[in-house]
Design an enzyme around this catalytic site. Structure first.
Site, mmCIF file in Angstrom:
data_model
loop_
_atom_site.group_PDB
_atom_site.id
_atom_site.type_symbol
_atom_site.label_atom_id
_atom_site.label_comp_id
_atom_site.label_asym_id
_atom_site.label_seq_id
_atom_site.Cartn_x
_atom_site.Cartn_y
_atom_site.Cartn_z
ATOM 1 N N GLU A 168 -7.828 -2.440 -1.241
ATOM 2 C CA GLU A 168 -8.607 -2.034 -0.123
ATOM 3 C C GLU A 168 -8.676 -0.329 0.019
ATOM 4 O OE1 GLU A 168 -6.257 -4.488 2.605
ATOM 5 O OE2 GLU A 168 -4.586 -2.973 2.535
ATOM 6 N N GLY A 222 -9.915 3.187 1.588
ATOM 7 C CA GLY A 222 -10.645 3.848 2.521
ATOM 8 C C GLY A 222 -11.318 4.879 1.717
ATOM 9 N N TYR A 282 -2.302 18.421 6.842
ATOM 10 C CA TYR A 282 -1.850 18.264 5.429
ATOM 11 C C TYR A 282 -2.016 19.617 4.755
ATOM 12 C CZ TYR A 282 -3.073 13.529 7.019
ATOM 13 O OH TYR A 282 -3.337 12.347 7.618
ATOM 14 N N CYS A 319 -8.855 26.879 21.044
ATOM 15 C CA CYS A 319 -7.769 27.994 21.447
ATOM 16 C C CYS A 319 -6.325 27.463 20.920
ATOM 17 C CB CYS A 319 -7.867 28.110 22.956
ATOM 18 S SG CYS A 319 -9.407 28.871 23.415
ATOM 19 N N HIS A 323 0.960 -1.011 -0.054
ATOM 20 C CA HIS A 323 0.000 0.029 0.019
ATOM 21 C C HIS A 323 0.898 1.339 -0.046
ATOM 22 C CE1 HIS A 323 -3.007 2.933 1.211
ATOM 23 N NE2 HIS A 323 -2.219 3.257 2.223
HETATM 24 C C1 LIG Z 1 -4.857 3.337 5.290
HETATM 25 C C2 LIG Z 1 -4.725 2.338 4.519
HETATM 26 C C3 LIG Z 1 -5.542 2.077 3.197
HETATM 27 C C4 LIG Z 1 -6.394 2.973 2.859
HETATM 28 O O1 LIG Z 1 -5.913 4.169 2.410
HETATM 29 P P1 LIG Z 1 -6.793 5.308 1.475
HETATM 30 O O2 LIG Z 1 -5.713 6.247 1.207
HETATM 31 O O3 LIG Z 1 -7.652 5.647 2.654
HETATM 32 O O4 LIG Z 1 -7.499 4.822 0.445
HETATM 33 C C5 LIG Z 1 -5.348 0.542 2.656
HETATM 34 N N1 LIG Z 1 -4.397 -0.238 2.992
HETATM 35 C C6 LIG Z 1 -3.622 0.320 4.318
HETATM 36 C C7 LIG Z 1 -2.618 -0.987 4.695
HETATM 37 C C8 LIG Z 1 -3.822 1.314 5.007
HETATM 38 O O5 LIG Z 1 -3.075 1.504 6.009
#
Ligand SMILES: *Cc1c(COP(=O)(O)O)cnc(C)c1O
Length: 420
Positions: free
Chosen positions: A262, A264, A307, A335, A186
Site C-alpha cells: 500500500e 502512498g 523533515y 511570517c 508498515h
Molecule cells: C502512510 C502509510 C502508508 C504509505 O506510506 P508511504 O511512505 O507514503 O508509501 C502505507 N500504509 C500505512 C498504514 C500508512 O500509514
C-alpha cells in the site's frame, strides 16, 4: 531535471494566467505509469495493491487509481468516508488508524476491513464485534524510515502492536473469538531489497503464531528519488526475492499467502509540481544570504520545515532570458522563520543555499516531487492564505482544474459570531 520535466515553460505560464499561483500541477501520465508499476509487483499467490490515500486524497486521484484497479488504505474514519463518497467500494477499503473511529462497527458492516493497531483497539473491536474478522498491525521492532520523523517501526514508534505483546494479542483474539485474516506491518522499509526480505521474515515469524492468517500487508514506504541522483525503489528488484520467500513459506507450511502492498509516496510523489511565483527578493548583506520569497510556503508544502526534505527546484525567467546562476535561500510567504524550502538535508534547523538561475520578481518557480504529503499535509490557512488550486495535465495535453482555489468565505464558513 527529470522530475520537473513534465511541466513545459509554456504550460507553466498558461497555468499562472488561467489558475493563478501557487498551484499544484499533477501529471496524469505519471500517475498511470506509477499505478501500472505497483500493480505489477512480483507476487507468488496473488496481490492486492492499495493506495495510501493520506499522501494525496483529491477525489480525482482516488477515482483514477480505483479505475486502474488499486484499492485504498485509509488512515482515519474521515478518509474512509471520503473514499466511499468518491465511489470506492467499501470492500476495497482497509483502515489502519491511530484513532479508531467510534462508529467503526458501521464501517465494518459496510464491508471495510480494519487493521487493529493497538491492544486497546483490539479489546474495543472484540467487545463490539465478537466473532469478527480482523487484521493485526504489528511493530516488528525494526524500522528504516528516512528520518526519525518518518520512521514508523522500532521502539521509538507507536504504530502497531509491539511484537513482544503478541501473546497478549493472542489472548484477546481467543477471548472474543476473533478471526485474524491479515498481518500488517508498515515500517517504511525504503529501497534496500535486503531490508524487505528481513521484514518478510519477521512477518512470517508472526504468521506462524496465527494459523488463520491468509494475507500479509507490507504497508508502503518505498523510497522515491525526488532530487537528481536519488534512486527510486525498483519494485521488481525488491519484489522478486520476496516472492521467493512466499514460495519457501508455502513449501514449509502449505500456506499460500496473499500479498498486499500500500504505497502512498511511490504512486504520487513525482507526479506533481508545485508552481509558484517569485514575489520578492531580499538579502542580508555581503556575509549573509540572498533570499527568494515565493507566493507559496508551508501553506502548500511543510516537508522541508518538518523533515529537512529536499525538493528539486528551477526558475522559469518571466522574460525567457538567459541569466547567470546564483546561490539562494528560498523561503515561503508565512511570517514564520521556519517557512523555508532550502533547509540542510534532514535538518530543518539548518540552511543549505541552492544554486539557481538568477531570479527576478515575477519569475515562475517550479518545485518538483510535490505530489505526496504536500497538498494533504499543508499548514492550511496559516496567515489566512487560502488552499491552493490543483490542476491536472491530462494525457492529451489538456490542463484541467481538479480543485478550485479556496475563497475567504470558505475560510470563514465555520466561524460563528458572538455578541460583543
Ligand atoms: C502512510 C502509510 C502508508 C504509505 O506510506 P508511504 O511512505 O507514503 O508509501 C502505507 N500504509 C500505512 C498504514 C500508512 O500509514
Amino acid at each position: 531535471m527529470e522530475n520537473l520535466s513534465f511541466l513545459s515553460a509554456d504550460n507553466a505560464f498558461r497555468i499562472r494566467d488561467q489558475f493563478t499561483t501557487p498551484c499544484y500541477v499533477y501529471d496524469e501520465a505519471t500517475l498511470r505509469a506509477n499505478a501500472a508499476k505497483v500493480l505489477a509487483f512480483p507476487n507468488a499467490y496473488g496481490l492486492s495493491a492499495r493506495y495510501a490515500m493520506k499522501a494525496c486524497p483529491n477525489g480525482n486521484i482516488l477515482r483514477l487509481f480505483a479505475s486502474l484497479g488499486l484499492k485504498i488504505d485509509a488512515s482515519s474514519g474521515y478518509e474512509v468516508e471520503r473514499a466511499i463518497r468518491m465511489g470506492v467500494k467499501p470492500e476495497n477499503i482497509s483502515l489502519s488508524t491511530q484513532e479508531l473511529p467510534t462508529n467503526f462497527k458501521e464501517y465494518v458492516e459496510q464491508g471495510i476491513s480494519v487493521n487493529i493497531c493497538s491492544l486497546s483497539q483490539l479489546e474495543r473491536y472484540g467487545q463490539e464485534i465478537p466473532g469478527g474478522s480482523v487484521g493485526l498491525r504489528f511493530n516488528p521492532g525494526l524500522g528504516s524510515g528516512g528520518t526519525q520523523r518518518t520512521n514508523v517501526g522500532g521502539p521509538a514508534s507507536s504504530f502497531g502492536i509491539w511484537h513482544e505483546h503478541t501473546d497478549v494479542a493472542k489472548e484477546l483474539v481467543a477471548k472474543y473469538d476473533l478471526k485474524v485474516f491479515r498481518i500488517h506491518s508498515h515500517i517504511g522499509s525504503g529501497s534496500d531489497p535486503e531490508v524487505w526480505v528481513r521484514v518478510i521474515g519477521l512477518n512470517f515469524d508472526i504468521l506462524r503464531q496465527f494459523p488463520s492468517v491468509t494475507t500479509i500487508n507490507l504497508g508502503g514506504g518505498y523510497k522515491v528519488g525526488r532530487m537528481p541522483g536519488e534512486k527510486t525503489t525498483d519494485l521488481q528488484l525488491i519484489g522478486t526475492p520476496m516472492k521467493k520467500a512466499f514460495e519457501d513459506f508455502a513449501a514449509d507450511t502449505g500456506r499460500k499467502i496473499h500479498l498486499e502492498v500500500e504505497p502512498g509516496t511511490y504512486l504520487v510523489a513525482n507526479a506533481c509540481i508545485l508552481l509558484s511565483s517569485v514575489q520578492d527578493l531580499t538579502d542580508t548583506g555581503e556575509s549573509g544570504y540572498a533570499f527568494i520569497k515565493l507566493d507559496t510556503g508551508m501553506t502548500d508544502n511543510t516537508r522541508p520545515s518538518m523533515y529537512g526534505a529536499q525538493h528539486p527546484m528551477k526558475i522559469i525567467p518571466k522574460d525567457n532570458e538567459e541569466r547567470p546562476v546564483k546561490d539562494y535561500i528560498v523561503v515561503g510567504h508565512c511570517c514564520e522563520s521556519g517557512d523555508i524550502f532550502t533547509p540542510a538535508p534532514g535538518d530543518p534547523e539548518g540552511l543549505q543555499p541552492r544554486t539557481l538561475v538568477e531570479s527576478k520578481i515575477g519569475d515562475l518557480f517550479v518545485m518538483g516531487g510535490a505530489g505526496a504529503y504536500c497538498s494533504s499535509m499543508a499548514s492550511k490557512n496559516y496567515n489566512s492564505f487560502p488552499e491552493s488550486p490543483e490542476v491536472m495535465v491530462r494525457e492529451n495535453g489538456d490542463l484541467v482544474l481538479m480543485r478550485k482555489k479556496q475563497t475567504l468565505d470558505q475560510i470563514l464558513a465555520n466561524e460563528t459570531e458572538i455578541e460583543l
